[in-house]
Design a protein around this motif. Sequence first.
Motif, PDB file in Angstrom:
ATOM      1  N   HIS A  17       0.863  -1.190   0.000  1.00 52.18           N
ATOM      2  CA  HIS A  17       0.000   0.000   0.000  1.00 52.18           C
ATOM      3  C   HIS A  17       0.893   1.231   0.000  1.00 52.18           C
ATOM      4  O   HIS A  17       1.956   1.221   0.626  1.00 52.18           O
ATOM      5  CB  HIS A  17      -0.859   0.073   1.251  1.00 52.18           C
ATOM      6  N   GLU A  22      -6.003   4.125  -2.722  1.00 55.97           N
ATOM      7  CA  GLU A  22      -7.018   3.372  -2.007  1.00 55.97           C
ATOM      8  C   GLU A  22      -6.908   1.862  -2.165  1.00 55.97           C
ATOM      9  O   GLU A  22      -7.577   1.123  -1.475  1.00 55.97           O
ATOM     10  CB  GLU A  22      -8.411   3.823  -2.457  1.00 55.97           C
ATOM     11  N   ARG A  23      -6.055   1.399  -3.065  1.00 58.01           N
ATOM     12  CA  ARG A  23      -6.000  -0.042  -3.310  1.00 58.01           C
ATOM     13  C   ARG A  23      -4.627  -0.613  -3.021  1.00 58.01           C
ATOM     14  O   ARG A  23      -3.624   0.110  -3.006  1.00 58.01           O
ATOM     15  CB  ARG A  23      -6.389  -0.331  -4.753  1.00 58.01           C
ATOM     16  N   GLU A  24      -4.631  -1.908  -2.791  1.00 58.94           N
ATOM     17  CA  GLU A  24      -3.366  -2.622  -2.625  1.00 58.94           C
ATOM     18  C   GLU A  24      -2.795  -2.889  -4.010  1.00 58.94           C
ATOM     19  O   GLU A  24      -3.522  -3.232  -4.939  1.00 58.94           O
ATOM     20  CB  GLU A  24      -3.612  -3.943  -1.897  1.00 58.94           C
ATOM     21  N   GLU A  59      -6.923  -0.039 -12.920  1.00 61.38           N
ATOM     22  CA  GLU A  59      -8.046  -0.818 -12.415  1.00 61.38           C
ATOM     23  C   GLU A  59      -9.035  -1.051 -13.551  1.00 61.38           C
ATOM     24  O   GLU A  59      -9.416  -0.117 -14.257  1.00 61.38           O
ATOM     25  CB  GLU A  59      -8.760  -0.079 -11.288  1.00 61.38           C
TER      26      GLU A  59
END
Length: 88
Positions: A17, A22-24, A59
């Motif tokens: 992180h 906000e994401r791994e 993403e």
Amino acid sequence: MTIRSRRETITFKHPFHIRGLERELPAGAYEVVTDEEMIEGLSFASYRRVATMITVPSEGVRGATEMLSIGSVDLADAQRIDASAAND
């Protein structure tokens, strides 16, 4: 004002992180770009960091990447945590 960019590849051995994201992110190699501007008026060349960006997998779009702005301290923290996890 003179700007220079420095590119380097950083490898993470574990999912990680970075504060502000906000994401791994998965383990792997990441390109990091650091922009620096020259400090004018000195008798020697000196630069200050003005931006740090990392290229990460996008993403939702397989194979695409995106460049995200991050803090240099946050990147260093993620690297430190990754290195200490390798010792566990």
